[in-house]
Design an enzyme around this catalytic site. Structure first.
Site, PDB file in Angstrom:
ATOM      1  N   GLU A  23      68.163 -32.222  10.936  1.00  0.00           N
ATOM      2  CA  GLU A  23      68.139 -33.183  12.031  1.00  0.00           C
ATOM      3  C   GLU A  23      67.013 -33.936  11.636  1.00  0.00           C
ATOM      4  O   GLU A  23      65.819 -33.464  11.737  1.00  0.00           O
ATOM      5  CB  GLU A  23      68.250 -32.598  13.450  1.00  0.00           C
ATOM      6  CG  GLU A  23      67.981 -33.694  14.420  1.00  0.00           C
ATOM      7  CD  GLU A  23      67.616 -33.371  15.761  1.00  0.00           C
ATOM      8  OE1 GLU A  23      68.633 -33.931  16.769  1.00  0.00           O
ATOM      9  OE2 GLU A  23      66.966 -32.807  16.149  1.00  0.00           O
ATOM     10  N   HIS A  67      57.367 -35.293  27.587  1.00  0.00           N
ATOM     11  CA  HIS A  67      57.890 -33.828  27.360  1.00  0.00           C
ATOM     12  C   HIS A  67      56.882 -33.002  28.023  1.00  0.00           C
ATOM     13  O   HIS A  67      57.342 -32.077  28.807  1.00  0.00           O
ATOM     14  CB  HIS A  67      58.151 -33.641  25.901  1.00  0.00           C
ATOM     15  CG  HIS A  67      58.585 -32.238  25.872  1.00  0.00           C
ATOM     16  ND1 HIS A  67      59.644 -31.712  25.876  1.00  0.00           N
ATOM     17  CD2 HIS A  67      57.787 -30.927  25.085  1.00  0.00           C
ATOM     18  CE1 HIS A  67      59.678 -30.407  25.626  1.00  0.00           C
ATOM     19  NE2 HIS A  67      58.435 -29.967  25.292  1.00  0.00           N
TER      20      HIS A  67
END
Length: 238
Positions: A179, A195
């Site tokens: 990814e 985050h």
């Protein structure tokens, strides 16, 4: 011989026991710990395979970045970060998603075991890097998800690619999924702090609506700044 790290004291064994009895399928003479340890060993071998895939992609990116510098006198890549999920994380995600707990299931169902994050100075660099990777004849582009043109509801922006890259072993070649997330410095700034704030929140799954709204507004402001910086760059650099 089992890896010396893998013993009956390994926390992974406890995780496997909690996941389900199917992990320990065998006849009455089979030691369940041996079954668990064998799977753990396979997962560590899998980790090594995906680590090799990361090296393959990083090397390509570094070469492409150097070539771009030579031909355009600047780098489209600011930094490259990478990570490989640990066996523990792989087991936990397979269990959470309801997939079979085996190496074959991990290969088939998890696209993010190997992850690379590419940080670029400008928005146009993101698509330039994507095209450079796509042009490599030994890379298979499996999927593209564009969260820049269509941001997530919370304001997240990034370009996600799933690639298959060849990893060469002594006796065979294997295509391995990686990814790749490509984003600008500004996008990464927001995503990293967002985050962190959610992770540190008392109830990360249900942060106040007012906070979520402020985070979204910050994302939009940063996105506008990204566009302005791109415009300035295009005026200055011909």
């Amino acid at each position: 011989m089992l890896n010396t790290k893998i013993t009956d004291k390994t926390p992974m064994v406890d995780i496997l026991k909690k996941v389900g009895a199917e992990v320990f399928v065998g006849n009455d003479t089979t030691d369940p710990y041996e079954v668990a340890q064998a799977l753990i060993k396979e997962l560590y071998d899998l980790e090594n395979t995906y680590t090799a895939a990361i090296k393959e992609v990083r090397t390509k990116l570094e070469i492409l970045n150097d070539e771009f510098q030579s031909t355009h006198e600047r780098n489209p890549i600011h930094t490259i970060q990478s990570r490989v999920k640990s066996p523990k994380s792989i087991v936990e995600k397979l269990d959470r998603k309801g997939f079979d707990l085996c190496v074959e299931s991990a290969r088939e169902n998890l696209d993010d075991i190997a992850g690379i994050r590419i940080i670029c100075p400008y928005i146009e660099d993101i698509y330039a890097v994507k095209n450079l990777l796509k042009a490599q004849d030994d890379i298979e582009l499996v999927r593209v998800t564009d969260y820049i043109k269509k941001p997530k509801p919370n304001g997240y922006r990034s370009l996600h690619l799933i690639l298959k890259v060849p990893v060469f072993f002594s006796d065979h070649k294997e295509m391995v999924k990686v990814e790749v997330q490509i984003r600008t410095i500004a996008m990464d700034f927001w995503a990293s702090l967002e985050h962190q704030l959610r992770y540190k929140a008392v109830d990360s799954a249900n942060i106040p609506e007012s906070v979520a709204r402020e985070l979204k507004e910050c994302a939009d402001t940063i996105a506008e700044t990204d566009v302005r910086m791109q415009d300035i760059h295009n005026q200055v650099i011909r």
